[in-house]
Write a protein that holds these residues in place. Structure first.
Motif, PDB file in Angstrom:
ATOM      1  N   PRO A 175     -36.366  57.763 -13.570  1.00  0.00           N
ATOM      2  CA  PRO A 175     -36.607  56.653 -12.633  1.00  0.00           C
ATOM      3  C   PRO A 175     -35.344  55.902 -12.252  1.00  0.00           C
ATOM      4  CG  PRO A 175     -37.585  56.189 -14.778  1.00  0.00           C
ATOM      5  CD  PRO A 175     -37.023  57.558 -14.857  1.00  0.00           C
ATOM      6  N   ALA A 176     -34.452  55.728 -13.220  1.00  0.00           N
ATOM      7  CA  ALA A 176     -33.225  54.970 -12.927  1.00  0.00           C
ATOM      8  C   ALA A 176     -32.362  55.710 -11.910  1.00  0.00           C
ATOM      9  CB  ALA A 176     -32.441  54.725 -14.218  1.00  0.00           C
ATOM     10  N   VAL A 177     -32.269  57.021 -12.063  1.00  0.00           N
ATOM     11  CA  VAL A 177     -31.435  57.797 -11.139  1.00  0.00           C
ATOM     12  C   VAL A 177     -32.073  57.831  -9.752  1.00  0.00           C
ATOM     13  CG1 VAL A 177     -30.427  60.066 -10.684  1.00  0.00           C
ATOM     14  CG2 VAL A 177     -30.400  59.154 -12.983  1.00  0.00           C
ATOM     15  N   LEU A 178     -33.386  57.926  -9.723  1.00  0.00           N
ATOM     16  CA  LEU A 178     -34.096  57.972  -8.432  1.00  0.00           C
ATOM     17  C   LEU A 178     -33.860  56.688  -7.623  1.00  0.00           C
ATOM     18  CD1 LEU A 178     -35.878  60.273  -7.341  1.00  0.00           C
ATOM     19  CD2 LEU A 178     -37.868  58.888  -7.919  1.00  0.00           C
ATOM     20  N   LEU A 179     -33.657  55.590  -8.343  1.00  0.00           N
ATOM     21  CA  LEU A 179     -33.452  54.293  -7.681  1.00  0.00           C
ATOM     22  C   LEU A 179     -32.226  54.270  -6.763  1.00  0.00           C
ATOM     23  CD1 LEU A 179     -34.236  51.697 -10.469  1.00  0.00           C
ATOM     24  CD2 LEU A 179     -35.241  51.742  -8.192  1.00  0.00           C
ATOM     25  N   SER A 180     -31.237  55.120  -7.067  1.00  0.00           N
ATOM     26  CA  SER A 180     -30.001  55.088  -6.275  1.00  0.00           C
ATOM     27  C   SER A 180     -30.298  55.342  -4.797  1.00  0.00           C
ATOM     28  CB  SER A 180     -28.989  56.097  -6.814  1.00  0.00           C
ATOM     29  OG  SER A 180     -29.587  57.376  -6.901  1.00  0.00           O
ATOM     30  N   GLY A 181     -31.136  56.320  -4.522  1.00  0.00           N
ATOM     31  CA  GLY A 181     -31.484  56.622  -3.133  1.00  0.00           C
ATOM     32  C   GLY A 181     -32.314  55.519  -2.508  1.00  0.00           C
ATOM     33  N   LEU A 182     -33.208  54.946  -3.300  1.00  0.00           N
ATOM     34  CA  LEU A 182     -34.107  53.909  -2.773  1.00  0.00           C
ATOM     35  C   LEU A 182     -33.355  52.633  -2.398  1.00  0.00           C
ATOM     36  CD1 LEU A 182     -37.099  54.367  -5.256  1.00  0.00           C
ATOM     37  CD2 LEU A 182     -36.865  55.288  -2.951  1.00  0.00           C
ATOM     38  N   VAL A 183     -32.207  52.417  -3.006  1.00  0.00           N
ATOM     39  CA  VAL A 183     -31.413  51.226  -2.670  1.00  0.00           C
ATOM     40  C   VAL A 183     -30.401  51.544  -1.560  1.00  0.00           C
ATOM     41  CG1 VAL A 183     -29.698  49.584  -3.574  1.00  0.00           C
ATOM     42  CG2 VAL A 183     -31.711  50.171  -4.943  1.00  0.00           C
ATOM     43  N   GLN A 184     -29.733  52.683  -1.690  1.00  0.00           N
ATOM     44  CA  GLN A 184     -28.612  52.955  -0.774  1.00  0.00           C
ATOM     45  C   GLN A 184     -29.044  53.352   0.637  1.00  0.00           C
ATOM     46  OE1 GLN A 184     -25.824  55.705  -2.686  1.00  0.00           O
ATOM     47  NE2 GLN A 184     -26.005  54.578  -4.589  1.00  0.00           N
ATOM     48  N   GLU A 185     -30.091  54.170   0.751  1.00  0.00           N
ATOM     49  CA  GLU A 185     -30.475  54.641   2.093  1.00  0.00           C
ATOM     50  C   GLU A 185     -30.932  53.492   3.010  1.00  0.00           C
ATOM     51  OE1 GLU A 185     -29.636  57.439   3.310  1.00  0.00           O
ATOM     52  OE2 GLU A 185     -28.946  58.169   1.376  1.00  0.00           O
ATOM     53  N   PRO A 186     -31.798  52.563   2.532  1.00  0.00           N
ATOM     54  CA  PRO A 186     -32.191  51.467   3.424  1.00  0.00           C
ATOM     55  C   PRO A 186     -31.014  50.599   3.872  1.00  0.00           C
ATOM     56  CG  PRO A 186     -33.697  51.609   1.572  1.00  0.00           C
ATOM     57  CD  PRO A 186     -32.570  52.530   1.279  1.00  0.00           C
ATOM     58  N   THR A 187     -30.051  50.347   2.968  1.00  0.00           N
ATOM     59  CA  THR A 187     -28.938  49.468   3.370  1.00  0.00           C
ATOM     60  C   THR A 187     -28.028  50.167   4.385  1.00  0.00           C
ATOM     61  OG1 THR A 187     -27.817  50.119   1.337  1.00  0.00           O
ATOM     62  CG2 THR A 187     -28.845  47.976   1.333  1.00  0.00           C
ATOM     63  N   LYS A 188     -27.844  51.476   4.214  1.00  0.00           N
ATOM     64  CA  LYS A 188     -27.016  52.206   5.191  1.00  0.00           C
ATOM     65  C   LYS A 188     -27.719  52.211   6.554  1.00  0.00           C
ATOM     66  CE  LYS A 188     -26.591  55.934   2.684  1.00  0.00           C
ATOM     67  NZ  LYS A 188     -26.409  57.368   2.578  1.00  0.00           N
ATOM     68  N   LEU A 189     -29.040  52.410   6.515  1.00  0.00           N
ATOM     69  CA  LEU A 189     -29.799  52.421   7.777  1.00  0.00           C
ATOM     70  C   LEU A 189     -29.727  51.044   8.449  1.00  0.00           C
ATOM     71  CD1 LEU A 189     -31.698  53.710   9.842  1.00  0.00           C
ATOM     72  CD2 LEU A 189     -33.614  53.081   8.374  1.00  0.00           C
ATOM     73  N   ALA A 190     -29.850  49.997   7.631  1.00  0.00           N
ATOM     74  CA  ALA A 190     -29.788  48.638   8.184  1.00  0.00           C
ATOM     75  C   ALA A 190     -28.454  48.427   8.898  1.00  0.00           C
ATOM     76  CB  ALA A 190     -29.963  47.613   7.066  1.00  0.00           C
ATOM     77  N   ALA A 191     -27.364  48.907   8.278  1.00  0.00           N
ATOM     78  CA  ALA A 191     -26.033  48.755   8.892  1.00  0.00           C
ATOM     79  C   ALA A 191     -25.971  49.522  10.214  1.00  0.00           C
ATOM     80  CB  ALA A 191     -24.955  49.262   7.937  1.00  0.00           C
ATOM     81  N   ALA A 192     -26.543  50.724  10.247  1.00  0.00           N
ATOM     82  CA  ALA A 192     -26.528  51.537  11.476  1.00  0.00           C
ATOM     83  C   ALA A 192     -27.320  50.836  12.581  1.00  0.00           C
ATOM     84  CB  ALA A 192     -27.117  52.912  11.193  1.00  0.00           C
ATOM     85  N   LEU A 193     -28.472  50.282  12.233  1.00  0.00           N
ATOM     86  CA  LEU A 193     -29.318  49.617  13.232  1.00  0.00           C
ATOM     87  C   LEU A 193     -28.673  48.334  13.740  1.00  0.00           C
ATOM     88  CD1 LEU A 193     -32.843  50.184  11.614  1.00  0.00           C
ATOM     89  CD2 LEU A 193     -31.896  51.336  13.622  1.00  0.00           C
ATOM     90  N   ILE A 194     -28.014  47.604  12.828  1.00  0.00           N
ATOM     91  CA  ILE A 194     -27.320  46.377  13.253  1.00  0.00           C
ATOM     92  C   ILE A 194     -26.174  46.738  14.204  1.00  0.00           C
ATOM     93  CG2 ILE A 194     -25.871  44.448  12.444  1.00  0.00           C
ATOM     94  CD1 ILE A 194     -27.659  44.433   9.878  1.00  0.00           C
ATOM     95  N   GLY A 195     -25.434  47.788  13.842  1.00  0.00           N
ATOM     96  CA  GLY A 195     -24.329  48.236  14.699  1.00  0.00           C
ATOM     97  C   GLY A 195     -24.833  48.625  16.078  1.00  0.00           C
ATOM     98  N   ALA A 196     -25.951  49.349  16.128  1.00  0.00           N
ATOM     99  CA  ALA A 196     -26.524  49.793  17.407  1.00  0.00           C
ATOM    100  C   ALA A 196     -27.014  48.587  18.211  1.00  0.00           C
ATOM    101  CB  ALA A 196     -27.664  50.769  17.143  1.00  0.00           C
TER     102      ALA A 196
END
Lengths: 258, 269
Positions: free
Chosen positions: B102-123
């Motif tokens: 579970p701890a390792v799985l969390l890495s994707g659950l935290v990082q992907e949304p923040t990267k997407l948020a940055a992409a959407l803000i940039g757009a």
């Protein structure tokens, strides 16, 4: 950059991307689950303590890269006050400070009952780990701050991190022998199941003498120990590839008859 | 046999200029490579960007690096520690494959949304109109945001590796560098895909984000698992990460190549 109103008509299949990622995730899971080298199931361990009360081993810890001495490691064995168990005392002294642990062991199973640890120097810390029914509770003071934690104990054989290297001597080592043990790292309130195996024998010369040794490996931890084939099965050499250190036996005294 | 491991944090340790330069060069090369693959044999999109577009892409890149690094330090690491403590205290197993999951799985659950948020803000800053994104837009905003964190992470890892060279030798650089090539490519492809799916609509966006977050976690879990299952098999782990990253990049390229590229006529209209 795109004007959706003016886009050419197209057949959009967004599910294709989702499916492709799902297939890729499935493949990744498949590779993980079918990977070779799965740790074998835990077996029961019959241990017999090879030491006597008062036994002392002194090892010199060297840098694996330069060979320079970095610390002094003393392992002392004594019987508990009631004479039914053992206390393994480890003291590592380095220029940066000193670490000392006393691990009380069950006289029959050599399972840990209590660990008292202190570190002085760069890091000031102490903790007591109490092994009870199914749980190990750790009460620590690190840099003046109190901390606590718990480890649920596994059903198979387990050993505390502070005792495991010294306790290797009690294992029924033999050519091709291997087993799986759980190591309870009381100092970090963690646990890990690792494979232990004998990969062969080697003649090893160290300052304390020349010994025919079992080469005992912890492949997952990248650590190896050389344990004398003949009783009292001294810990002759110990290499920690992860920490880049090598420890060699420089002095050994047998202790007295129980 | 091992002491406590303390995560020093991405934000708490500024990267060295050398590491940052290597990471930036690595990211730029990968972006150019993916751009070339997507547009191979097709009409190239216009080479110039407007002021707001430059600002949007730059913001996606920089924001992703800062936002995701902050999320890793302030959310992911404490959450992983708490989950790991709970697992250790409550499960009667010492099997690392179970305890770390579970701890390792969390890495994707935290990082992907923040990267997407940055992409959407940039757009959004670039005043990109709503609607499905063309390949160039996906690579500009999604790719920039993916690389933003990929480069920040690579710079952080390489700073540590470069510092260790005097004691471990120059050979110590090889594996971490290979690993960062794969990981940075994964970040680029994953955020490119999540950004593309997000521009198709809320449902597709959420489904894509969930799937890519899990895929990211599985990639990390795969690497961690292999290190336990096949001790000393650094090559196998790097091959697994590289294959997964290249596989995901090919998915992005294939999806983008199905999308018609924006033409000069589109621009004029």
């Amino acid at each position: 950059m795109t004007n959706p109103g003016l886009r050419r008509s197209r057949c959009r299949r967004p599910l294709g991307a989702v499916c492709a990622v799902a297939i890729l995730s499935g493949l990744m899971s498949g590779i993980m689950l079918t990977a070779p080298g799965c740790a074998p199931k835990a077996e029961s361990l019959l241990l017999s303590a090879p030491w006597k009360p008062g036994e002392l081993s002194r090892l010199e810890v060297r840098s694996a890269t330069s060979g320079a001495p970095v610390a002094d490691w003393l392992i002392a064995v004594r019987a508990t006050a009631d004479g039914r168990g053992w206390v393994l005392q480890n003291t590592v002294t380095a220029p940066q400070g000193e670490e000392s642990s006393a691990v009380e062991l069950d006289g029959t199973t050599l399972a840990p009952l209590r660990v008292d640890f202190t570190a002085k120097g760069q890091v000031e810390a102490s903790y007591t780990a109490l092994y009870g029914k199914g749980r190990c509770t750790v009460e620590a003071t690190v840099g003046g701050k109190k901390q606590s934690g718990q480890v649920r104990l596994p059903s198979g054989p387990y050993f505390d991190n502070e005792q495991v290297v010294a306790t290797l001597r009690a294992f029924p080592l033999a050519e091709g022998w291997k087993t799986t043990v759980a190591i309870i790292a009381s100092r970090s309130v963690q646990k890990v199941q690792v494979e232990v195996k004998v990969s062969g024998t080697e003649e090893v010369s160290v300052p304390a003498g020349t010994y025919r040794c079992w080469v005992v490996e912890f492949p997952q931890l990248r650590q190896k120990a050389w344990v004398a084939v003949e009783p009292p099965h001294q810990l002759v050499r110990y290499v920690n590839e992860a920490a880049l250190t090598e420890s060699v036996l420089v002095e050994y005294s047998e202790g007295s008859q129980p | 046999m091992s002491g406590p491991q303390v995560f020093p944090g991405l934000l708490g340790r500024p990267p060295s200029l050398t590491a940052l330069a290597v990471a930036l060069a690595l990211g730029a090369l990968e972006w150019v490579g993916v751009w070339a693959l997507v547009h191979r044999g097709r009409e190239r999109p216009r080479p110039t960007l407007t002021g707001p577009e430059v600002a949007g892409v730059t913001l996606a890149f920089v924001l992703s690096g800062i936002l995701t690094a902050a999320a890793v330090d302030l959310v992911q690491a404490p959450l992983q520690l708490a989950v790991n403590r709970w697992m250790v205290a409550h499960l009667a197993t010492a099997d690392p494959l179970i305890l770390t999951f579970p701890a390792v799985l969390l890495s994707g659950l935290v990082q992907e949304p923040t990267k997407l948020a940055a992409a959407l803000i940039g757009a959004a800053v670039a005043r990109r109109r709503p609607g499905p994104a063309d390949p160039a837009t996906v690579l500009l905003y999604g790719g920039a945001a993916g690389l933003g964190f990929g480069v920040a992470e690579a710079a952080w890892v390489l700073t540590i590796v470069f510092e260790a060279v005097p004691s471990l030798g120059a050979g110590a650089i090889a594996w971490p560098l290979v690993e960062r090539v794969s990981a940075t490519l994964f970040h680029l492809a994953a955020t490119g895909l999540t950004f593309y799916l997000a521009t198709l609509g809320l449902r597709q966006g959420l489904a894509g984000l969930a799937l890519l977050s899990v895929a990211h976690g599985l990639l990390n879990y795969g690497a961690v698992s292999l290190s336990f299952l096949v001790p000393g098999a650094g090559l196998l782990i790097e091959a697994f990460v590289a294959l997964s990253s290249v596989g995901l990049t090919l998915v992005l390229v294939a999806v983008m190549r199905r999308e018609p590229a924006k033409t000069q006529e589109d621009d004029k209209q």
